[in-house]
Design a protein around this motif. Structure first.
Motif: not given
Length: 188
Positions: A138-164
């Motif tokens: 609830c705290e995180a949602f409240k903070y982020c909903s006040k802090k953030l607005s619509t973000i226009d972004a781009r996917i610029t790269e595709i990566a393979l990761i290994e999870t350890i």
């Protein structure tokens, strides 16, 4: 385990990292520090086992002529009973095509029919925090909903990761290989 992730343009990556730091400073979430090498991303696919060399060769071939994908983050959400908070992009035709064509081309690697990243199950998202108690969520949602607005972004790269994993928890996610996508802007 392995994953194919979509990496974001630097401006968006820095904005999300700033949110991660703000949540840490307020002792709400330590998501950014829980996993070494973590970058803001959208997971496209996951695999239990993989021939890394074969996947890299296939990624090189498949993504060689793939263009960057414009996305818009305009939703803040959570998965039920997960303690996870995320940004969700609008499901555009371009984003859907990137995901679908990846899974069509790489289907021979699919070794987990229950993966949540398969077509028909996938909820595209970029995690801001996870493993939160109800109050911290609830705290995180409240903070982020006040802090953030619509973000226009781009996917610029595709990566393979290994999870350890250690004791069932991911402690590192090193990048095994990445492929930059073609820019669809014309330089003058």
């Amino acid at each position: 385990m392995f994953a194919i992730i979509a990496l974001l343009d630097k401006k968006t990556e820095n904005l999300i990292k700033e949110i991660w730091q703000d949540l840490r400073k307020q002792s709400i979430s330590f998501y950014a520090e829980e996993v070494e090498d973590r970058k803001p991303h959208i997971t496209i696919a996951s695999y239990n086992h993989l021939d890394k060399d074969e996947m890299i060769q296939s990624m090189d071939q498949f993504y060689d002529s793939t263009f960057q994908v414009e996305i818009t983050f305009n939703s803040l959400g959570t998965f039920l009973n997960s303690g996870t908070l995320f940004l969700s992009p609008t499901m555009s035709t371009s984003l859907s095509n990137l995901h679908r064509t990846h899974h069509d081309f790489f289907k021979r690697f699919n070794d987990n029919p229950d993966s949540l990243y398969l077509p028909g199950k996938w909820v595209p998202h970029c995690t801001l925090a996870n493993r939160l108690s109800h109050d911290k969520l609830c705290e995180a949602f409240k903070y982020c909903s006040k802090k953030l607005s619509t973000i226009d972004a781009r996917i610029t790269e595709i990566a393979l990761i290994e999870t350890i994993l250690t004791d069932g928890r991911c402690i590192a996610a090193p990048e095994v290989y990445s492929k930059k996508l073609l820019s669809n802007t014309i330089e003058v």
